[in-house]
Enzyme design. Structure first.
Site, PDB file in Angstrom:
ATOM      1  N   LYS A 176       0.885  -1.146   0.001  1.00  0.00           N
ATOM      2  CA  LYS A 176       0.071   0.113   0.040  1.00  0.00           C
ATOM      3  C   LYS A 176       0.758   1.160   0.070  1.00  0.00           C
ATOM      4  CE  LYS A 176      -3.791  -0.601   2.229  1.00  0.00           C
ATOM      5  NZ  LYS A 176      -4.555  -0.856   3.707  1.00  0.00           N
ATOM      6  N   ARG A 226      -3.493   3.232   8.393  1.00  0.00           N
ATOM      7  CA  ARG A 226      -3.739   1.938   7.400  1.00  0.00           C
ATOM      8  C   ARG A 226      -2.440   1.062   7.490  1.00  0.00           C
ATOM      9  NH1 ARG A 226      -4.740   4.556   1.746  1.00  0.00           N
ATOM     10  NH2 ARG A 226      -6.017   2.741   1.547  1.00  0.00           N
ATOM     11  N   GLY A 229      -8.326  -7.479   4.320  1.00  0.00           N
ATOM     12  CA  GLY A 229      -9.162  -7.207   5.220  1.00  0.00           C
ATOM     13  C   GLY A 229      -8.556  -7.863   6.626  1.00  0.00           C
ATOM     14  N   MET A 285      -5.947  -7.133   8.188  1.00  0.00           N
ATOM     15  CA  MET A 285      -5.432  -6.042   9.470  1.00  0.00           C
ATOM     16  C   MET A 285      -6.158  -4.928   9.300  1.00  0.00           C
ATOM     17  SD  MET A 285      -1.349  -7.112   9.361  1.00  0.00           S
ATOM     18  CE  MET A 285      -1.255  -6.259   7.918  1.00  0.00           C
ATOM     19  N   ARG A 325      -3.268  -1.272  -6.445  1.00  0.00           N
ATOM     20  CA  ARG A 325      -2.463  -2.609  -6.402  1.00  0.00           C
ATOM     21  C   ARG A 325      -2.912  -3.383  -7.585  1.00  0.00           C
ATOM     22  NH1 ARG A 325      -5.805  -4.314  -1.232  1.00  0.00           N
ATOM     23  NH2 ARG A 325      -7.623  -4.793  -2.187  1.00  0.00           N
ATOM     24  N   HIS A 334     -15.692  -8.451   0.780  1.00  0.00           N
ATOM     25  CA  HIS A 334     -14.547  -9.444   1.228  1.00  0.00           C
ATOM     26  C   HIS A 334     -14.826 -10.828   0.904  1.00  0.00           C
ATOM     27  CE1 HIS A 334     -12.815 -12.344   4.487  1.00  0.00           C
ATOM     28  NE2 HIS A 334     -11.915 -11.508   4.508  1.00  0.00           N
ATOM     29  N   GLU A 359      13.272 -45.646  -8.759  1.00  0.00           N
ATOM     30  CA  GLU A 359      12.198 -45.644  -7.602  1.00  0.00           C
ATOM     31  C   GLU A 359      13.028 -45.858  -6.257  1.00  0.00           C
ATOM     32  OE1 GLU A 359       8.467 -47.246  -8.454  1.00  0.00           O
ATOM     33  OE2 GLU A 359       9.348 -48.597  -9.709  1.00  0.00           O
ATOM     34  N   SER A 413      13.118 -43.444 -15.930  1.00  0.00           N
ATOM     35  CA  SER A 413      12.009 -42.330 -15.258  1.00  0.00           C
ATOM     36  C   SER A 413      11.976 -42.430 -14.005  1.00  0.00           C
ATOM     37  CB  SER A 413      10.555 -43.046 -16.109  1.00  0.00           C
ATOM     38  OG  SER A 413       9.450 -42.180 -15.605  1.00  0.00           O
ATOM     39  N   THR A 436       8.920 -40.961  -8.375  1.00  0.00           N
ATOM     40  CA  THR A 436       9.067 -40.245  -7.247  1.00  0.00           C
ATOM     41  C   THR A 436       8.217 -40.656  -6.048  1.00  0.00           C
ATOM     42  OG1 THR A 436       7.733 -38.410  -8.429  1.00  0.00           O
ATOM     43  CG2 THR A 436      10.201 -38.151  -7.966  1.00  0.00           C
ATOM     44  N   ASN A 437       7.159 -41.175  -6.353  1.00  0.00           N
ATOM     45  CA  ASN A 437       6.299 -41.592  -5.362  1.00  0.00           C
ATOM     46  C   ASN A 437       6.781 -42.617  -4.346  1.00  0.00           C
ATOM     47  OD1 ASN A 437       4.246 -39.987  -6.606  1.00  0.00           O
ATOM     48  ND2 ASN A 437       2.982 -41.665  -7.386  1.00  0.00           N
ATOM     49  N   CYS A 443       7.771 -39.520 -13.305  1.00  0.00           N
ATOM     50  CA  CYS A 443       6.494 -39.716 -13.812  1.00  0.00           C
ATOM     51  C   CYS A 443       5.547 -39.992 -12.478  1.00  0.00           C
ATOM     52  CB  CYS A 443       6.316 -41.331 -14.464  1.00  0.00           C
ATOM     53  SG  CYS A 443       7.093 -42.666 -13.558  1.00  0.00           S
ATOM     54  N   TYR A 501      11.819 -34.735 -19.854  1.00  0.00           N
ATOM     55  CA  TYR A 501      10.131 -34.467 -19.745  1.00  0.00           C
ATOM     56  C   TYR A 501       9.556 -34.566 -18.455  1.00  0.00           C
ATOM     57  CZ  TYR A 501       9.701 -39.558 -19.509  1.00  0.00           C
ATOM     58  OH  TYR A 501       9.841 -40.734 -19.128  1.00  0.00           O
TER      59      TYR A 501
HETATM   60  P1  ADP Z   1      -7.733  -2.514   3.382  1.00  0.00           P
HETATM   61  O1  ADP Z   1      -6.225  -2.913   3.177  1.00  0.00           O
HETATM   62  O2  ADP Z   1      -8.501  -3.200   4.344  1.00  0.00           O
HETATM   63  O3  ADP Z   1      -8.317  -2.000   2.133  1.00  0.00           O
HETATM   64  P2  ADP Z   1      -7.519   0.482   3.645  1.00  0.00           P
HETATM   65  O4  ADP Z   1      -6.214   1.042   4.327  1.00  0.00           O
HETATM   66  O5  ADP Z   1      -7.547   0.519   2.386  1.00  0.00           O
HETATM   67  O6  ADP Z   1      -7.866  -0.932   4.349  1.00  0.00           O
HETATM   68  O7  ADP Z   1      -8.700   1.493   4.376  1.00  0.00           O
HETATM   69  C1  ADP Z   1      -9.976   1.013   4.330  1.00  0.00           C
HETATM   70  C2  ADP Z   1     -10.746   1.957   3.366  1.00  0.00           C
HETATM   71  O8  ADP Z   1     -10.903   3.154   4.080  1.00  0.00           O
HETATM   72  C3  ADP Z   1     -10.638   2.013   2.034  1.00  0.00           C
HETATM   73  O9  ADP Z   1     -11.818   2.235   1.632  1.00  0.00           O
HETATM   74  C4  ADP Z   1      -9.873   3.096   1.948  1.00  0.00           C
HETATM   75  O10 ADP Z   1     -10.179   3.871   0.850  1.00  0.00           O
HETATM   76  C5  ADP Z   1     -10.324   4.024   3.344  1.00  0.00           C
HETATM   77  N1  ADP Z   1      -9.555   4.993   3.530  1.00  0.00           N
HETATM   78  C6  ADP Z   1      -8.044   4.801   3.817  1.00  0.00           C
HETATM   79  N2  ADP Z   1      -7.507   6.047   4.119  1.00  0.00           N
HETATM   80  C7  ADP Z   1      -8.537   6.913   3.964  1.00  0.00           C
HETATM   81  C8  ADP Z   1      -8.386   8.439   3.899  1.00  0.00           C
HETATM   82  N3  ADP Z   1      -7.212   9.073   4.273  1.00  0.00           N
HETATM   83  N4  ADP Z   1      -9.259   9.207   3.474  1.00  0.00           N
HETATM   84  C9  ADP Z   1     -10.279   8.318   3.041  1.00  0.00           C
HETATM   85  N5  ADP Z   1     -10.593   7.184   3.226  1.00  0.00           N
HETATM   86  C10 ADP Z   1      -9.669   6.427   3.604  1.00  0.00           C
HETATM   87 MG    MG Z   2      -7.967  -1.098   0.713  1.00  0.00          MG
HETATM   88 MG    MG Z   3       6.210 -47.470  -7.917  1.00  0.00          MG
END
Ligand code: ADP
Ligand code: MG
Ligand code: MG
Length: 917
Positions: free
Chosen positions: A32, A105, A114, A116, A372, A490, A786, A805, A808-809, A872, A892
């Site tokens: 990020k 973040r 999601g 962390m 990303r 998610h 083998e 050949s 490998t099992n 094989c 092969y």
């Molecule tokens: P995740 O890795 O779970 O996507 P993010 O760090 O991207 O978490 O943040 C969660 C949400 O909050 C995302 O939708 C992101 O766009 C929004 N967000 C994060 N930082 C800001 C910010 N500075 N202003 C507005 N929205 C934000």
């Molecule tokens: Mg995000």
């Molecule tokens: Mg055999």
């Protein structure tokens, strides 16, 4: 001694068209942070990114190495960066009149959807909120932001970060959420945007009281305490239970650590002229080159992913059954949409790959908050790779590297039988988030999925929405079905990453957790444990267990295009392991260039095996050579037909036919009827037959009378098989077709065994040539390697073999001394404790078994430089193992027909990663 890092630079600033870091610094800044820097500071981009700074992953490492303390330079560096942010934003963190708010973040090297936490609106308190109200002129907005902060902060920083035990499975987030729900319900609001300023103000009061009551501490009022608390919580979340779980599944090393991004807040929840959204530069579900995304008016970022409201489409193309009546962003804010559209095109061009982006529009201004490389399923991966190659965005090499070999499995995955689908009533429709078909028994909790799956049950996890707590159950389930959430929720995100069949936003069904069932709109009630079937490609749900059928891969043009590039690139052959002529047809379809292992034993199992099996049994319990020859003569016809049919399908491609391998007693009948029949046929008493059967018993059959040992004890068995092979090949040759058999002797340990069998082969060869009136029958003679001894003595084995050949099992089984049939008892623990990194029966143990293979290959080629070498075992279809085989110079690999495309792709990638001269 404290470990020092990198000139003690712990903080990287971005914003105002500049950035300290860039995209290449993912290890240090996390994905990020690196991409925020790239978007904000790269001269070719300089996109509107709210300013901020990244605290490096090294601080996370430091934090865990030093009793959760920070390097002493950190504070000053962070404060300096904060000052820069303040200048750019014209606001001040903690200021009463003109306060700056920030988000905290998390962001590791690789995205962990999601897993962390992120906390928004940090810096809000009883004083600064006044400034926010004065500035925005919108009290409702200010309190909405405040209640969000309290909820996120209490959950992430105070409860999870503080390691507070949750009571009755109900965390603080849930408790606070229920309070919000309560107001909505009592007022009859459909959406949380309907709450008034006054109501939100009351809610905030209530939240604070509840936090104190439940968690025992006050929600902190000091903005700096909030900020550093947030930073600490992100680091703490790296070692949270579910982050660890996710890393285990995705094989992400614990040492990587996470970075923290502190970024100026922008607001998508400042009214109906604001919004926030998630989009992809191409459709991640099918790969189409179309801008695809969702957004929510008057909302903050996490609302889209959490699936609390059904998001609207960014454009016409992104509309689906649930969102077709919503206004597209394209219509609502045409100018801003245009700007967003242009930016996403630029981003894709810049990164040369599909991007997953987050954006927010605050009062007529567009901000980019994340980009990303987007996760995509296998079908989309193939489509995008070939499209981008055709568009000249990427070269052939990149296209080949773009698709994970295991992602190809998804293209070959079965789907629901279309004929069955035609007549079955659809009980519910949702959004097609993960393609393919699946069937399983309904479970409603992640824990339930894990438990049922551990009993060998196929399950489908049905939930309102999923959260990171559910990953384990999601992983174990055949498919996932959610009632809420959109294509960027998610569940959709995670399923896409794993290539799992998934339907989301299926509002046609209603889950009743108390009674453990769900009601479909049409009245159907499905209980826990009932079977359902999903069509993830179309988002359709059916009652009961429906048949799954194979798909026709030849209809997928982009797959064919990709495989063309693959075959041009790879440097080793890919063959298939087959049991029947039917398998051989499948193998050729999947691109096999030969058969690396043809087991003739199959003819003694399953359909049509009655007669040959009887003859084999007769042969097994024969006492004299004469009796045995009699049985073998009858068996000969079956073996020859089988071999001939397979050679015909393979039409000149080499076919490695293994001589009889399993211990004979495996075929001995146990039921009375069969035994009686045998005794009659052989003209011996039941008592006598029983004695003969008993004599075949072995204590350790896998190390017993099997493989070449059979051929040495009973040369007539080898003779019969070899005759069948030569006659089949000679007949085909005479018919003007091509046939190229390779005779393979199994389980050898010493060259003398090969010599012994070779004498039989040479004699029969002459006899067949004479009988058929041909001068020559092209063939090779070789052995399976083998046993560890055979590998070590390869120089000598190669004197009598044209090819090796590696089986490998057995080689793994015999070298580890692990019985493959019994590993269930101990291997899981080995993997859990990381005593072994992987299951050696799935991926070659390169440092042990791999060395035997390497040594065997090298020594064999000392004797015969052109010795043909292949593999094989099961490993022939495992991408890492294929790459290993490429590197050590094999000719092969051979694997099951369905894994042939995977092996081809892995071979091509190996050729790009370490090209052979
Ligand atoms: P995740 O890795 O779970 O996507 P993010 O760090 O991207 O978490 O943040 C969660 C949400 O909050 C995302 O939708 C992101 O766009 C929004 N967000 C994060 N930082 C800001 C910010 N500075 N202003 C507005 N929205 C934000
Ligand atoms: Mg995000
Ligand atoms: Mg055999």
């Amino acid at each position: 001694m404290e470990k020092r890092y990198n000139g003690n630079k712990y903080v990287y600033f971005f914003g105002g068209g500049k950035a300290d870091g860039n995209e290449s610094m993912k290890n240090l800044l996390g994905g990020k942070g690196a991409n925020l820097a790239e978007m904000a500071g790269h001269p070719k981009l300089r996109l509107p990114v709210p300013p901020g700074f990244t605290i490096t992953t090294e601080v996370c490492t430091y934090f865990y190495d030093n009793k959760k303390r920070y390097p002493k330079e950190l504070k000053a560096q962070a404060e300096a960066a904060l000052e820069k942010m303040e200048k750019l934003m014209g606001k001040k963190f903690g200021d009463e009149k003109n306060p700056l708010l920030v988000s905290i973040r998390s962001g590791a090297r690789r995205s962990m959807p999601g897993m962390m936490e992120t906390v928004l609106n940090v810096g809000l308190n009883e004083k600064t909120i006044k400034g926010i109200i004065a500035q925005s002129g919108d009290e409702r907005f200010a309190y909405d932001a405040y209640r969000r902060l309290i909820m996120m902060y209490a959950d992430v920083v105070m409860e999870k970060g503080g390691n507070i035990e949750v009571k009755n499975g109900k965390g603080i987030r849930k408790i606070l959420d229920e309070k919000l729900e309560h107001i909505k319900n009592s007022k009859g609001y459909k959406s949380d945007t309907e709450l008034t300023a006054e109501e939100l103000k009351e809610l905030v009061k209530d939240y604070k009281k509840t936090v104190k009551k439940v968690l025992g501490t006050e929600f902190p009022d000091d903005p700096f305490e909030q900020m550093w608390g947030g930073v600490g919580a992100v680091f703490a979340s790296w070692n949270g239970k579910r982050a660890i779980e996710y890393r285990r599944i995705e094989k992400i090393p614990n040492e990587w650590g996470t970075a923290v991004n502190v970024q100026a807040m922008v607001f998508g929840n400042m009214g109906d002229d604001c919004c926030t959204g998630v989009a992809f530069t191409r459709n991640p579900g099918n790969g189409e080159n179309q801008f695809y995304g969702e957004y929510l008016v008057n909302a903050q970022g996490e609302d889209v992913v959490a699936g609390i409201r059904t998001p609207a489409p960014v454009n016409e193309y992104s509309k689906n059954a649930q969102s077709e009546h919503f206004t597209a962003l394209e219509k609502l804010m045409p100018e801003l949409y245009k700007e967003l559209y242009t930016i996403q095109r630029r981003l894709e061009k810049h990164y040369k790959d599909m991007q997953d982006i987050e954006f927010t529009i605050e009062k007529g201004k567009l901000y980019m908050l994340q980009c990303r490389v987007g996760k995509r399923n296998g079908i989309a991966a193939v489509q995008m790779a070939t499209d981008m190659y055709k568009e000249k965005l990427i070269d052939a090499k990149t296209a080949v590297m773009r698709v994970g070999p295991n992602q190809l499995v998804e293209l070959l995955l079965p789907m629901l039988d279309p004929k069955a689908e035609l007549i079955a009533p659809i009980i519910a429709k949702g959004l097609p988030a993960g393609p393919g078909g699946a069937k399983g028994r309904v479970v409603f909790t992640s824990a339930g999925a894990v438990e049922w799956a551990s009993r060998g049950e196929k399950v489908i996890l049905v939930r309102e929405e999923t959260s990171p707590e559910d990953v384990d159950g999601m992983h174990k389930a055949q498919a996932i079905l959610t009632t809420k959430g959109g294509m960027t929720s998610h569940a959709a995100l995670v399923a896409r990453g794993w290539g799992k069949c998934c339907i989301v936003g299926c509002s046609d069904i209603e889950i009743h957790t108390e009674t453990k069932n769900f009601h479909a709109k049409n009245g159907v009630v499905v209980k826990e444990g009932d079977w359902i079937s999903l069509n993830g490609t179309r988002g359709q749900v059916y009652e009961g267990s429906m048949a799954l059928v194979d798909i026709d891969i030849d209809k997928n043009q982009s797959y064919k295009d990709l495989m063309k590039l693959v075959d041009k690139t790879k440097q080793i052959g890919v063959r298939a392991n087959c049991e029947t002529p039917g398998d051989a047809i499948t193998a050729v379809k999947f691109g096999a260039e030969g058969i690396g292992l043809f087991r003739t034993e199959h003819m003694f199992y399953g359909e049509g095996s009655e007669q040959p099996l009887f003859l084999l049994r007769k042969m097994i319990v024969s006492k004299t050579e004469e009796e045995r020859r009699d049985a073998l003569n009858s068996l000969f016809i079956y073996v020859k037909k089988d071999v001939k049919d397979t050679l015909t399908v393979m039409n000149g491609y080499p076919v490695t036919i293994r001589l009889l391998d399993p211990p004979l007693h495996e075929f001995v009948p146990h039921d009375k009827e069969k035994l009686k029949q045998l005794s009659k046929e052989l003209g011996i008493s039941m008592g006598m037959l029983n004695r003969r059967v008993l004599a075949l018993h072995e204590n350790n059959p896998m190390l017993g009378h099997r493989g070449v040992r059979l051929g040495i004890s009973y040369p007539e068995i080898t003779e019969m098989q070899v005759r069948a092979i030569f006659e089949a090949a000679a007949e085909l040759n005479k018919e003007g077709k091509k046939a190229f058999p390779e005779i393979m002797v199994p389980v050898t340990v010493i060259a003398h065994e090969l010599r012994h069998q070779k004498e039989i082969v040479d004699r029969v060869y002459k006899e067949v040539c004479e009988k058929m009136g041909v001068k020559k029958i092209p063939y090779l003679y070789g052995t399976m390697i083998e046993t560890p001894r055979a590998a070590l003595r390869a120089e000598f084995m190669a004197n009598v073999a044209d090819f090796f050949s590696f089986g490998t099992n057995d080689l793994t089984q015999m070298s580890f001394g692990f019985s493959r049939d019994d590993i269930g008892g101990f291997l899981p623990k080995y993997l859990d404790l990381k005593i072994l990194p992987d299951d050696p029966f799935q991926t070659i143990d390169q440092e042990g078994i791999g060395q035997l293979i390497k040594v065997g290959t090298e020594r064999g080629r000392i004797t015969k430089p052109k010795l043909k070498v292949g593999i094989c075992g099961e490993h022939g279809g495992d991408p890492e193992s294929v790459k290993f085989c490429h590197r050590i110079g094999m000719d092969y690999v051979s694997c099951s027909p369905y894994r042939v495309p995977i092996a081809r792709l892995a071979a091509a990638q190996a050729a790009l990663e370490s090209p052979r001269k």
